[in-house]
Write an enzyme that holds these catalytic residues in place. Sequence first.
Site, short mmCIF file in Angstrom:
data_model
loop_
_atom_site.label_atom_id
_atom_site.label_comp_id
_atom_site.label_asym_id
_atom_site.label_seq_id
_atom_site.Cartn_x
_atom_site.Cartn_y
_atom_site.Cartn_z
N CYS A 83 -16.55 10.19 24.16
CA CYS A 83 -17.84 9.47 24.14
C CYS A 83 -17.80 8.22 25.02
O CYS A 83 -17.70 8.35 26.23
CB CYS A 83 -18.23 9.16 22.69
SG CYS A 83 -19.97 8.68 22.56
N GLU A 171 -13.55 15.06 16.95
CA GLU A 171 -12.91 14.67 15.68
C GLU A 171 -13.82 14.85 14.47
O GLU A 171 -13.36 14.84 13.34
CB GLU A 171 -12.43 13.20 15.76
CG GLU A 171 -13.53 12.14 15.76
CD GLU A 171 -14.17 11.91 17.14
OE1 GLU A 171 -14.03 12.78 18.02
OE2 GLU A 171 -14.85 10.88 17.30
N SER A 223 0.87 -2.01 -9.66
CA SER A 223 -0.41 -2.11 -10.38
C SER A 223 -0.69 -0.81 -11.14
O SER A 223 -1.54 -0.77 -12.00
CB SER A 223 -1.54 -2.37 -9.39
OG SER A 223 -1.69 -1.23 -8.56
N GLY A 224 0.03 0.25 -10.76
CA GLY A 224 -0.23 1.53 -11.41
C GLY A 224 -1.14 2.41 -10.57
O GLY A 224 -1.36 3.56 -10.88
N VAL A 226 -2.29 4.45 -6.99
CA VAL A 226 -1.55 5.44 -6.22
C VAL A 226 -0.64 4.75 -5.17
O VAL A 226 0.54 5.07 -5.06
CB VAL A 226 -2.51 6.43 -5.50
CG1 VAL A 226 -1.74 7.36 -4.59
CG2 VAL A 226 -3.28 7.22 -6.53
N SER A 228 0.69 1.66 -4.90
CA SER A 228 1.89 0.95 -5.35
C SER A 228 2.86 1.90 -6.04
O SER A 228 4.07 1.70 -6.00
CB SER A 228 1.53 -0.26 -6.22
OG SER A 228 0.97 0.13 -7.44
N SER A 229 2.35 2.98 -6.64
CA SER A 229 3.26 3.94 -7.27
C SER A 229 4.07 4.70 -6.23
O SER A 229 5.27 4.91 -6.38
CB SER A 229 2.47 4.95 -8.12
OG SER A 229 1.77 4.28 -9.14
#
Length: 510
Positions: A83, A171, A223-224, A226, A228-229
Site C-alpha cells: 500500500c 495481510e 498476577s495470575g 496469561v 505473567s503465568s
Amino acid sequence: MTYQQILIIDFGGQYNQLIARRVRECGVYCEILPYKKATVEEVRRRAPAGIIFTGGPASVYLETSPHIDGEIFGLGIPILGICYGAQLMAYTLGGRVATAPKSEYGKTATEFEDSVMFKDVPKKGITWMSHTDYIAEPPKGFKITSHTAVCPVAAMENDERKLYAVQFHPEVNHTEHGTDMIKNFLVSACSCSCDWSMGSYAETAINSIREKVGDGKVLLALSGGVDSSVLAALLAKAVGSQLTAIFVDHGFMRKNEGDEVEAAFKDWDINFVRVNAADRFLARLEGISDPETKRKRIGEEFIKVFEDEARKIGRVDFLAQGTIYPDIIESGAGDAAVIKSHHNVGGLPEHVDFKEIIEPLRLLFKDEVRALGNTLGLSPKLVYRPPFPGPGLAIRIIGEITREKLEILRDADAIFREELEKDGIARNINQYFAVLTNNRSVGVMGDGRTYDYTLALRAVTTTDFMTADFAEIPYPLLGRIAARIVGEVKGINRVVYDVTTKPPATIEWE
Ligand code: XMP
C-alpha cells in the site's frame, strides 16, 4: 541460534501488527521498526533476509510524509512494499504516484499475472484495498503484475533487483491467498527456510535468560493472568529455584482461578508465594464506586502487597515483567514516537531493591505467548482462558464491591463461560464475561416476588481490542444461559445481553 529475520518498516499503517503476525505464522521471525529508526546503517546492522514496507495514512508527495533513504533499495535485500509502502517504492525509484480517479476501499476484484509474488495464486481473485493514491506508472525496470478495474498497478515487481510491491493488503484475511503471497515473497525472494517455531524460540529464550541472569535472583509479580503465568513458566525452566514468584491474589479473579494458578506452579522447583490479599483489597475499595478510583486503588494495593512480600526476600538482581509486543510497539506515524505502555496492575514497585528489569516476552504477540505457554507445559485451561483485565471482577461489578456481589458475579460468569465453551461458539469470540449491574428489578419466582440484580452478558469479536463487534450468539443459547443463571444463582432475577459495538461503547462496562 540466530534466526533469519524479516524487518518490517512501519510507516504508520493500521495493519502493521497483522503483517508481523502473518510473517511469523509463515514460520519466519520478524520485528517491526518505525521508519524514523530505519536508517541504512541500522538496516545493514540487522542484516535481515528481507524487508517489508507497511502501509501508512499519508500521500508520498507531501513533504511531511514518511520517506526512506533511497540507498536502502541498493543493499541487495529483497523488499516488499505494501500500500503506502508500494507507492513509496514507486515514488523513490522514479515512478509516478497520483491521486486515483476513484478510491478503492474494501473487497476488490483483482487480476494477477505470472510472477514471483503470485506463484500458485489463481489468476482472478479478491483483494482488500484501502487507498486514495495509486501508482500511475511504475519505475523503470518494473513490470506490472496485477491490476483492478480502477487501479492500473495493483502490483509490480523487479525480480532482478528483488523489489516487489502490492497496492492491496495481503495481510488482511479478506485478500484471497494473501498469506500465500507473503509466503511466496519470504520463500522465493528472501530464501527463508520458514522453520521458526515456538519450540525453538523457547529454547533460545531460556538460554538467553540463563546467560543474562547467571546465578542472580529473579523476582516476578504474578498476577495470575496469561502473560505473567507464561513468564513464570519460562523463568522456572530457565533459572528454577533462583526465581521467586509472588502471586498476589486480590480476590477479584474468576471462579477457581486463584487455585488453578497455585496448582499450576506449586510443584515446580521455584519459590512460589501466594498471598491471599482479598481482605486488604476489599477494605481499600469500601464505599468506592468510581471505576478509575477502583483501578487506581487496586494498582496501588497490588504494588504494596507485592512490596511487603518482596521485602522479606531482600535484594534481588532482576525484576521480571510480563510486557508483550503490542505493549511496546512504537508507532511510526506522527512526529513523536508513541509508546503504548500498559502496566496491568499499576506500574513498578518503588520499594523493591533490584538491579535490572527483564522482559522476556517483549517480542511476542498474545497468541504467541499462549503458544509458548503450551510448549512449556502449562495447562491449556490456564493458557487459553479468555483475557481478563488486571483489576478483574472489581471493574465488572458496577458500583460498590461487596463479598456478596463478588460471589454472585463469580457464579454467573462461570455459567456463561461454561455454556459458551460447551457449545463451541466460544472459539469464535475474543472476550466474553458477565457484568453485575447496580440495577435491581422486580421479578417473580414460584409464588413470591423478588427484587434482585440484573446481570449483563457481554461477548465481543475483535482483532485488536480497539474496536469490537458484539458476538451474534443464537437466541436459544442465550435463553438457556439466562435460564440457568436465574435458576442457579441467588440474587439475579434478570439477564440482558449487551449488543453495542466499540465504539461508542467500550468492551468492559467500567
Ligand atoms: P475496553 O473496555 O477499554 O477494553 O474496551 C479493551 C481491552 O482492555 C481490557 N481492559 C483492561 N485490561 N487493565 C487491564 O489489564 C484494565 O484496567 C483494563 N480495562 C480494560 C479489556 O478487558 C479489553 O480486553
